[in-house]
Motif scaffolding. Structure first.
Motif, PDB file in Angstrom:
ATOM      1  N   ASN A  23     126.308  43.884  49.504  1.00  0.00           N
ATOM      2  CA  ASN A  23     126.767  43.451  48.187  1.00  0.00           C
ATOM      3  C   ASN A  23     127.571  44.574  47.547  1.00  0.00           C
ATOM      4  O   ASN A  23     127.241  45.077  46.483  1.00  0.00           O
ATOM      5  CB  ASN A  23     125.577  43.077  47.292  1.00  0.00           C
ATOM      6  CG  ASN A  23     124.861  41.855  47.783  1.00  0.00           C
ATOM      7  OD1 ASN A  23     125.411  40.772  47.780  1.00  0.00           O
ATOM      8  ND2 ASN A  23     123.633  42.031  48.231  1.00  0.00           N
ATOM      9  N   GLY A  25     130.705  44.545  46.408  1.00  0.00           N
ATOM     10  CA  GLY A  25     131.762  44.199  45.464  1.00  0.00           C
ATOM     11  C   GLY A  25     131.525  44.848  44.106  1.00  0.00           C
ATOM     12  O   GLY A  25     130.411  44.876  43.604  1.00  0.00           O
ATOM     13  N   ALA A  26     132.575  45.361  43.513  1.00  0.00           N
ATOM     14  CA  ALA A  26     132.453  46.064  42.236  1.00  0.00           C
ATOM     15  C   ALA A  26     132.354  45.069  41.081  1.00  0.00           C
ATOM     16  O   ALA A  26     133.050  44.055  41.050  1.00  0.00           O
ATOM     17  CB  ALA A  26     133.641  46.982  42.022  1.00  0.00           C
ATOM     18  N   VAL A  27     131.445  45.356  40.156  1.00  0.00           N
ATOM     19  CA  VAL A  27     131.307  44.578  38.931  1.00  0.00           C
ATOM     20  C   VAL A  27     131.362  45.537  37.744  1.00  0.00           C
ATOM     21  O   VAL A  27     130.992  46.701  37.854  1.00  0.00           O
ATOM     22  CB  VAL A  27     129.996  43.761  38.893  1.00  0.00           C
ATOM     23  CG1 VAL A  27     130.011  42.663  39.912  1.00  0.00           C
ATOM     24  CG2 VAL A  27     128.794  44.647  39.066  1.00  0.00           C
ATOM     25  N   GLU A  37     131.511  50.692  36.188  1.00  0.00           N
ATOM     26  CA  GLU A  37     131.945  49.852  37.296  1.00  0.00           C
ATOM     27  C   GLU A  37     131.127  50.274  38.507  1.00  0.00           C
ATOM     28  O   GLU A  37     131.286  51.385  39.021  1.00  0.00           O
ATOM     29  CB  GLU A  37     133.437  49.990  37.556  1.00  0.00           C
ATOM     30  CG  GLU A  37     133.928  48.931  38.503  1.00  0.00           C
ATOM     31  CD  GLU A  37     135.434  48.784  38.450  1.00  0.00           C
ATOM     32  OE1 GLU A  37     135.986  48.477  39.519  1.00  0.00           O
ATOM     33  OE2 GLU A  37     136.017  48.981  37.391  1.00  0.00           O
ATOM     34  N   PRO A  39     128.826  48.975  42.254  1.00  0.00           N
ATOM     35  CA  PRO A  39     128.641  47.935  43.273  1.00  0.00           C
ATOM     36  C   PRO A  39     127.541  46.955  42.832  1.00  0.00           C
ATOM     37  O   PRO A  39     126.562  47.353  42.195  1.00  0.00           O
ATOM     38  CB  PRO A  39     128.201  48.708  44.515  1.00  0.00           C
ATOM     39  CG  PRO A  39     128.584  50.118  44.264  1.00  0.00           C
ATOM     40  CD  PRO A  39     128.580  50.305  42.797  1.00  0.00           C
ATOM     41  N   LEU A  40     127.727  45.701  43.139  1.00  0.00           N
ATOM     42  CA  LEU A  40     126.791  44.667  42.718  1.00  0.00           C
ATOM     43  C   LEU A  40     125.376  44.934  43.238  1.00  0.00           C
ATOM     44  O   LEU A  40     124.397  44.795  42.496  1.00  0.00           O
ATOM     45  CB  LEU A  40     127.267  43.297  43.204  1.00  0.00           C
ATOM     46  CG  LEU A  40     126.364  42.113  42.888  1.00  0.00           C
ATOM     47  CD1 LEU A  40     126.225  41.942  41.390  1.00  0.00           C
ATOM     48  CD2 LEU A  40     126.918  40.862  43.533  1.00  0.00           C
TER      49      LEU A  40
END
Length: 80
Positions: A23, A25-27, A37, A39-40
């Motif tokens: 997981n 992806g950056a959020v 910001e 990682p999920l």
């Protein structure tokens, strides 16, 4: 027994590493005055850890309050 605890700890660490890796992806986390910001997977695991710590603290505090709170039987014993 210590070997079993070590094995369980290593399994949890491996699960956490795999979870963060899958997981990735950056959020964006916006806390009104600060933006992150991340990682999920890291955000989800840190939220889970924070919730577990808050729950543990609530249990400890409720246990302490229950010990400190006088009961009706204590009042009768003091009166005599």
């Amino acid at each position: 027994m210590p070997f079993l605890r070590l094995l369980l700890a290593l399994a949890c660490i491996a699960f956490g590493i795999a979870f963060v890796a899958l997981n990735g992806g950056a959020v964006r986390l916006d806390l009104l005055w600060i933006e992150f910001e991340l990682p999920l997977g890291l955000l989800l695991l840190s939220t889970l850890l924070l919730g577990a710590l808050a729950g543990g603290l609530a249990m400890v505090l409720s246990g302490l309050l229950a010990r400190l709170r006088p009961t009706a039987g204590d009042d009768e014993a003091r009166e005599g």
